[in-house]
Write a protein that holds these residues in place. Sequence first.
Motif, short mmCIF file in Angstrom:
data_model
loop_
_atom_site.label_atom_id
_atom_site.label_comp_id
_atom_site.label_asym_id
_atom_site.label_seq_id
_atom_site.Cartn_x
_atom_site.Cartn_y
_atom_site.Cartn_z
N ASN A 206 0.84 -1.20 0.00
CA ASN A 206 0.00 0.00 0.00
C ASN A 206 0.87 1.25 0.00
N ARG A 207 0.23 2.41 -0.01
CA ARG A 207 0.92 3.69 -0.14
C ARG A 207 1.86 3.98 1.03
N ASN A 208 1.65 3.33 2.18
CA ASN A 208 2.49 3.60 3.35
C ASN A 208 3.89 3.01 3.21
N PHE A 209 4.02 1.93 2.43
CA PHE A 209 5.28 1.21 2.36
C PHE A 209 5.87 1.12 0.95
N ILE A 210 5.08 1.40 -0.06
CA ILE A 210 5.57 1.32 -1.44
C ILE A 210 5.77 2.71 -2.00
N HIS A 211 6.97 2.96 -2.51
CA HIS A 211 7.32 4.27 -3.06
C HIS A 211 6.79 4.44 -4.47
N ALA A 333 -3.33 5.89 -3.21
CA ALA A 333 -3.34 7.34 -3.38
C ALA A 333 -1.92 7.91 -3.28
N GLY A 334 -1.49 8.62 -4.32
CA GLY A 334 -0.19 9.28 -4.32
C GLY A 334 0.98 8.43 -4.76
N VAL A 335 0.76 7.13 -5.01
CA VAL A 335 1.86 6.24 -5.44
C VAL A 335 1.95 6.27 -6.97
N PRO A 336 3.08 6.71 -7.54
CA PRO A 336 3.18 6.70 -9.00
C PRO A 336 3.40 5.30 -9.55
N PHE A 337 2.74 5.00 -10.65
CA PHE A 337 2.97 3.76 -11.41
C PHE A 337 3.63 4.15 -12.73
#
Length: 504
Positions: A206-211, A333-337
Amino acid sequence: MRKPQNHILVIFGASGDLTKRKLIPALADLYHQELLPENFAVLGLGRTELSDEQFRDKMSDGVKEFASKKEREHNDFLDQLYYYSFNTKEGSEYEGFRNRLEELDKEVGSEGNFIFYLATPPSMYPLVPKFLAEQGLNKSDSGFRRLIVEKPFGYDLESAQQLNCDLLKYFHEEQIYRIDHYLGKETVQNLLVTRFSNGIFEPLWNRNFIHHVEVTSSEDIGVGGRGGYYDDSGAMRDMVQNHLLLLTSLVAMEPPTLVNAESIRNEIVKVLQSLRPIPKDKVEDFVIRGQYTESKVRGEDVKGYRQEEGVDPKSRTETFVAMKFFIDNWRWAGVPFYIRTGKMLPTRVTEIVIHFQPTPHHLFSEDKEILRQQNQMVIRIQPDEGLLMKFGMKVPGAGFRVQDVNMDFHYSELGDTYLPSAYERLLLDCMLGDPTLYSRGDAVEAAWKFIDPILKAWKENPCIKVHGYPGGTWGPDVSDDLIEGNMTWRYPCKNLSDGLYCEL
């Protein structure tokens, strides 16, 4: 594994390359694993005049060259192949085909169960279901009727919606199997198992751990003899709209309620519907397109794309696409792919890279201005299929110098375990009535809804650049600018655990 019900597989366009190279070899492999029904036949259809024996001889060459189980004798399997020649574009000729099919059904004992496979040009996709329906061959009253449709599923959003509308006039959604061979790959399916059967991964997913997440699918060859087709398609339609968005959906989806077709496909659709639209006036900021130019690769001269046979000398068709986008939901939310695909790149590889957040301190960094490489998880789809984890370890000796090390698993280490081909798996699933690994109509339309504004921007604004890149390189340099900070794409080798030296 349970066997499918007795049935006949009807292949439209059976004299073509797909049937010889993929479909019949996959069926031969299923036969030798005793996974085909007791009463089974293949009825090939096409305009080319062939007898049953001529068709079997032609398919025999394909089986010998492309089947996995080459050491087996294939004569018994080939006896189950039949051929009927007629003009598939003429509705009036379908009555003769229906009579031949019903005659073969009685001869084989397939109990009125038919699968129709459209290995034809896309222009035939609306026509064949219509003509089948006119002969009553779409009705499941006396046996199951299923329709397998090859990609492309439309040329843009409007044509995809029209194609779905045309198909649904004559077949129900549960009868339609839109095939994407990427989903048939064992390593793609293993992505779901890796995520949802391991307690150490899902809490971090999730967004908390994946840049950020990157998906790469590269080829080390040009368009070859497909220049005419490819120049009308391009990398966006050929790879991004279907394969790469599908892989992204499997990475990003929520855990399905049940391991069944409806639950898994519902979650895939939710991801595709959550893709943040890229406005037409922002396309150049988020999407890079390129076209390979002539160069030397390993000492050999290679053509540029515009020199390929069938390609317009002034073509602006992209052979490379790199894209940045976001998934607007609670988890991501907020994590770029980032996704990237191209022709004439250094090596053939498809992989997903999960980049985890860096540690919130610089305790073991010698240069406080430069972050050490984050932990990575590399899921290799092809070749050298497997899983690679990268993490930091102390270099022996004084001080606390940190070096990235690998912990890897390779499918080849499973020894004698047999990896089925994509078509083998997908054909068997359709025979069993399991659509889990097939695309649903709403998923196809959701993917096109995201891609369509990009294609329209390219068409309407000739100022958007097509960057040239020499064949044998990793595409235009500007694609690195998509990724923020001092990070770049991972540049993979053909071998998963590349170590210090990379043999391309």
